[in-house]
Design an enzyme around this catalytic site. Structure first.
Site, PDB file in Angstrom:
ATOM      1  N   GLU A 189      -6.413  -1.625   3.181  1.00  0.00           N
ATOM      2  CA  GLU A 189      -6.580  -1.960   4.610  1.00  0.00           C
ATOM      3  C   GLU A 189      -5.979  -3.324   4.960  1.00  0.00           C
ATOM      4  O   GLU A 189      -6.536  -4.078   5.758  1.00  0.00           O
ATOM      5  CB  GLU A 189      -8.045  -1.830   5.038  1.00  0.00           C
ATOM      6  CG  GLU A 189      -8.502  -0.382   4.869  1.00  0.00           C
ATOM      7  CD  GLU A 189      -9.844  -0.051   5.471  1.00  0.00           C
ATOM      8  OE1 GLU A 189     -10.151  -0.555   6.567  1.00  0.00           O
ATOM      9  OE2 GLU A 189     -10.583   0.724   4.853  1.00  0.00           O
ATOM     10  N   THR A 236      -3.225  -6.183   2.771  1.00  0.00           N
ATOM     11  CA  THR A 236      -3.319  -7.048   1.590  1.00  0.00           C
ATOM     12  C   THR A 236      -3.698  -8.482   2.002  1.00  0.00           C
ATOM     13  O   THR A 236      -3.613  -8.849   3.183  1.00  0.00           O
ATOM     14  CB  THR A 236      -1.964  -7.106   0.853  1.00  0.00           C
ATOM     15  OG1 THR A 236      -1.000  -7.708   1.737  1.00  0.00           O
ATOM     16  CG2 THR A 236      -1.479  -5.725   0.441  1.00  0.00           C
ATOM     17  N   LEU A 247      -2.013   7.089   6.732  1.00  0.00           N
ATOM     18  CA  LEU A 247      -0.957   6.177   7.189  1.00  0.00           C
ATOM     19  C   LEU A 247       0.023   5.853   6.058  1.00  0.00           C
ATOM     20  O   LEU A 247       1.232   6.047   6.197  1.00  0.00           O
ATOM     21  CB  LEU A 247      -1.582   4.883   7.735  1.00  0.00           C
ATOM     22  CG  LEU A 247      -0.590   3.809   8.182  1.00  0.00           C
ATOM     23  CD1 LEU A 247       0.246   4.309   9.356  1.00  0.00           C
ATOM     24  CD2 LEU A 247      -1.321   2.523   8.579  1.00  0.00           C
ATOM     25  N   THR A 306      -7.710   8.330   0.936  1.00  0.00           N
ATOM     26  CA  THR A 306      -9.110   8.450   0.526  1.00  0.00           C
ATOM     27  C   THR A 306      -9.769   9.630   1.242  1.00  0.00           C
ATOM     28  O   THR A 306      -9.552   9.826   2.442  1.00  0.00           O
ATOM     29  CB  THR A 306      -9.863   7.145   0.888  1.00  0.00           C
ATOM     30  OG1 THR A 306      -9.164   6.042   0.309  1.00  0.00           O
ATOM     31  CG2 THR A 306     -11.297   7.160   0.377  1.00  0.00           C
TER      32      THR A 306
HETATM   33  C1  LIG Z   1      -7.690   3.227  -3.850  1.00  0.00           C
HETATM   34  C2  LIG Z   1      -6.866   3.145  -2.616  1.00  0.00           C
HETATM   35  C3  LIG Z   1      -7.296   3.775  -1.451  1.00  0.00           C
HETATM   36  C4  LIG Z   1      -6.479   3.755  -0.302  1.00  0.00           C
HETATM   37  N1  LIG Z   1      -6.872   4.477   0.804  1.00  0.00           N
HETATM   38  C5  LIG Z   1      -5.986   4.614   1.844  1.00  0.00           C
HETATM   39  C6  LIG Z   1      -6.281   5.523   2.920  1.00  0.00           C
HETATM   40  O1  LIG Z   1      -7.330   6.167   2.960  1.00  0.00           O
HETATM   41  N2  LIG Z   1      -5.346   5.650   3.902  1.00  0.00           N
HETATM   42  C7  LIG Z   1      -4.163   4.952   3.895  1.00  0.00           C
HETATM   43  O2  LIG Z   1      -3.356   5.142   4.823  1.00  0.00           O
HETATM   44  N3  LIG Z   1      -3.876   4.075   2.891  1.00  0.00           N
HETATM   45  C8  LIG Z   1      -4.753   3.902   1.872  1.00  0.00           C
HETATM   46  N4  LIG Z   1      -4.458   3.047   0.825  1.00  0.00           N
HETATM   47  C9  LIG Z   1      -3.203   2.300   0.855  1.00  0.00           C
HETATM   48  C10 LIG Z   1      -3.363   0.790   1.051  1.00  0.00           C
HETATM   49  O3  LIG Z   1      -3.792   0.519   2.366  1.00  0.00           O
HETATM   50  C11 LIG Z   1      -2.019   0.155   0.697  1.00  0.00           C
HETATM   51  O4  LIG Z   1      -1.888   0.230  -0.720  1.00  0.00           O
HETATM   52  C12 LIG Z   1      -1.906  -1.274   1.161  1.00  0.00           C
HETATM   53  O5  LIG Z   1      -1.839  -1.339   2.566  1.00  0.00           O
HETATM   54  C13 LIG Z   1      -0.634  -1.986   0.587  1.00  0.00           C
HETATM   55  O6  LIG Z   1       0.480  -1.190   0.768  1.00  0.00           O
HETATM   56  P1  LIG Z   1       1.446  -0.881  -0.477  1.00  0.00           P
HETATM   57  O7  LIG Z   1       0.583  -0.392  -1.583  1.00  0.00           O
HETATM   58  O8  LIG Z   1       2.535   0.013  -0.028  1.00  0.00           O
HETATM   59  O9  LIG Z   1       2.033  -2.275  -0.899  1.00  0.00           O
HETATM   60  P2  LIG Z   1       3.354  -2.960  -0.299  1.00  0.00           P
HETATM   61  O10 LIG Z   1       3.286  -2.928   1.183  1.00  0.00           O
HETATM   62  O11 LIG Z   1       4.534  -2.371  -0.976  1.00  0.00           O
HETATM   63  O12 LIG Z   1       3.149  -4.452  -0.807  1.00  0.00           O
HETATM   64  C14 LIG Z   1       3.479  -4.882  -2.134  1.00  0.00           C
HETATM   65  C15 LIG Z   1       3.260  -6.392  -2.195  1.00  0.00           C
HETATM   66  O13 LIG Z   1       4.162  -7.044  -1.268  1.00  0.00           O
HETATM   67  C16 LIG Z   1       3.423  -7.860  -0.385  1.00  0.00           C
HETATM   68  N5  LIG Z   1       4.063  -7.869   0.925  1.00  0.00           N
HETATM   69  C17 LIG Z   1       4.470  -6.813   1.658  1.00  0.00           C
HETATM   70  N6  LIG Z   1       4.971  -7.219   2.836  1.00  0.00           N
HETATM   71  C18 LIG Z   1       4.858  -8.570   2.855  1.00  0.00           C
HETATM   72  C19 LIG Z   1       5.207  -9.591   3.794  1.00  0.00           C
HETATM   73  N7  LIG Z   1       5.746  -9.299   4.987  1.00  0.00           N
HETATM   74  N8  LIG Z   1       4.957 -10.880   3.458  1.00  0.00           N
HETATM   75  C20 LIG Z   1       4.389 -11.199   2.263  1.00  0.00           C
HETATM   76  N9  LIG Z   1       4.042 -10.279   1.341  1.00  0.00           N
HETATM   77  C21 LIG Z   1       4.261  -8.986   1.634  1.00  0.00           C
HETATM   78  C22 LIG Z   1       2.036  -7.237  -0.330  1.00  0.00           C
HETATM   79  O14 LIG Z   1       1.062  -8.174   0.128  1.00  0.00           O
HETATM   80  C23 LIG Z   1       1.853  -6.816  -1.775  1.00  0.00           C
HETATM   81  O15 LIG Z   1       1.436  -7.928  -2.539  1.00  0.00           O
HETATM   82  C24 LIG Z   1      -5.263   3.021  -0.310  1.00  0.00           C
HETATM   83  C25 LIG Z   1      -4.854   2.355  -1.479  1.00  0.00           C
HETATM   84  C26 LIG Z   1      -5.613   2.444  -2.626  1.00  0.00           C
HETATM   85  C27 LIG Z   1      -5.075   1.795  -3.875  1.00  0.00           C
END
Ligand SMILES: Cc1cc2nc3c(=O)[nH]c(=O)nc-3n(C[C@H](O)[C@H](O)[C@H](O)COP(=O)(O)OP(=O)(O)OC[C@H]3O[C@@H](n4cnc5c(N)ncnc54)[C@H](O)[C@@H]3O)c2cc1C
Length: 382
Positions: free
Chosen positions: A366, A368, A125, A158
């Site tokens: 999954e 934040t 995703l 992952t």
């Molecule tokens: C080790 C690891 C394994 C992972 N495995 C998978 C996987 O298997 N499949 C997959 O699809 N993804 C996976 N992910 C991705 C993970 O789900 C995302 O990193 C997570 O959902 C946050 O998205 P982002 O990193 O783009 O942060 P962003 O969405 O860019 O967020 C950055 C910051 O802004 C804040 N923020 C964003 N929108 C808002 C809002 N509306 N209001 C307030 N605050 C907000 C967030 O809370 C965060 O603090 C993985 C990530 C890691 C690090």
């Protein structure tokens, strides 16, 4: 609602705990250092049926419920979060959507090897441009005859780069909805599909032995029969999968909390200072008491969410509460567990050093903590 485990679930918990202590714990530090899972561990996990737990027996599963999967995740995370997240991502994120949204042919073809642990599935995703805003995907798929042609990049995925990685479910924009927003569809992309490239491993703060990679799709072609669920149902299906997954992440966080309690209890009884075990100092014992409270309340929270899911009741709010509470509890307990260990807590031979590095991602993956608070506030009508 009864949150007591059944005798079968209690028995199963004991089996996974023994497996975790005898098979996983002795290898945990080496796997963390090598940044790789020992394939024997995966084989042995497959051997006790962990990858097929929540699926019916007629598709090769163990016929247990989601709660039982979470029990396994919790027990593994008590000693090694990398192994626990490999199971959680393979089953709850990877295989579950194929079970829930796939047809019988897709169950036969894709789910059976996943349930057997011969292959692992990944969930595609998140993209480099954003994860929380799941609707703003850039990956596109267009029909060319009876094939999808996929272009785009997925980030932080992952379980896609292991020898036994079998497929990734990809969320892609396949058109425009009447309201002008993207129509999102889920497409199964098998490992080795033309135009599908698995990128480099990220260098992560924690979860070192878990496989996390960027995935690139350049004119990637798969048959239209690989569409999972209805065309256009992709976003709803991915969000449902994530909601379930939050319960398993809460169970994982609970396992980490429990690991902190157990490691600190043992250490505080043995370590001497000022002529007595440090456990005699109230400042130390109270830290461990607080860890116990966090483990206990986190467990109650995920058990309740899982019980609601298994009973077919709405569970989104409970899943968000459990995920938020347990992940923040894990971060707090891991920090205090290092403190209880003093200097040794900062040394990698001690599991709490690894727990400290492994905890932080629980507040991010999954959904934040901020997203969880948005969901909980929304459930209050705010
Ligand atoms: C080790 C690891 C394994 C992972 N495995 C998978 C996987 O298997 N499949 C997959 O699809 N993804 C996976 N992910 C991705 C993970 O789900 C995302 O990193 C997570 O959902 C946050 O998205 P982002 O990193 O783009 O942060 P962003 O969405 O860019 O967020 C950055 C910051 O802004 C804040 N923020 C964003 N929108 C808002 C809002 N509306 N209001 C307030 N605050 C907000 C967030 O809370 C965060 O603090 C993985 C990530 C890691 C690090």
């Amino acid at each position: 609602m009864d949150l007591e485990l059944t005798p079968e679930q209690e028995e199963f918990r004991k089996i996974v705990r023994a497996f975790a202590e005898e098979v996983v714990a002795p290898r945990a530090e080496a796997m963390d250092r090598a940044e790789e899972l020992d394939p024997d561990v995966l084989d042995l996990m497959a051997g006790i049926g962990l990858f097929g737990l929540p699926f019916p027996e007629d598709v090769g599963g163990m016929g247990a419920d989601y709660l039982t999967l979470c029990l396994a995740v919790e027990e593994l995370a008590r000693v090694d979060s990398s192994v626990a997240i490999t199971l959680e991502a393979a089953v709850s994120l990877g295989a579950m959507p194929i079970w829930r949204f796939g047809d019988s042919e897709q169950h036969r073809r894709w789910l059976r090897p996943l349930a057997a642990g011969e292959r692992l599935a990944a969930f595609g995703l998140t993209e480099p441009g954003g994860g929380s805003d799941a609707g703003s995907l850039r990956t596109r798929a267009a029909l060319d005859g009876d094939e999808w042609v996929i272009d785009g990049t997925k980030a932080f995925i992952t379980n896609a780069g292991l020898d036994r990685s079998g497929l990734v479910t990809v969320a892609a924009v396949t058109g425009e909805r009447p309201d002008g927003r993207g129509e999102i569809t889920t497409i199964i992309v098998p490992a080795g599909a033309p135009g599908y490239r698995v990128g480099r491993k990220y260098r992560k703060v924690g979860w070192h032995a878990s496989d996390t990679r960027e995935l690139v799709f350049e004119g990637c072609r798969v048959p239209v029969a690989n569409t999972l669920g209805e065309r256009g149902s992709g976003l709803a299906n991915f969000l449902r999968t994530l909601e379930e997954g939050r319960i398993a992440v809460a169970a994982l966080a609970t396992g980490l909390c429990q690991g902190c309690v157990d490691e600190c209890t043992r250490y505080a009884r043995e370590r001497q200072a000022f002529g007595q075990p440090i456990a005699r100092f109230q400042a130390v014992a109270f830290k461990i008491a607080d860890m116990e409270v966090r483990a206990h309340t986190s467990r109650l929270a995920w058990l309740r969410a899982a019980a609601k899911l298994d009973a077919g009741q709405p569970f989104s709010r409970e899943a968000a509460i459990a995920k938020l509470h347990a992940s923040e509890a894990a971060v707090a307990s891991a920090r205090e567990a290092v403190q209880v260990h003093g200097g040794y807590g900062f040394i990698e031979e001690f599991p709490v050093a690894r727990f400290y590095r492994d905890a932080k991602i629980l507040e991010i993956g999954e959904g934040t903590s901020e997203v969880m608070r948005i969901l909980i506030a929304r459930s209050l009508g705010l």
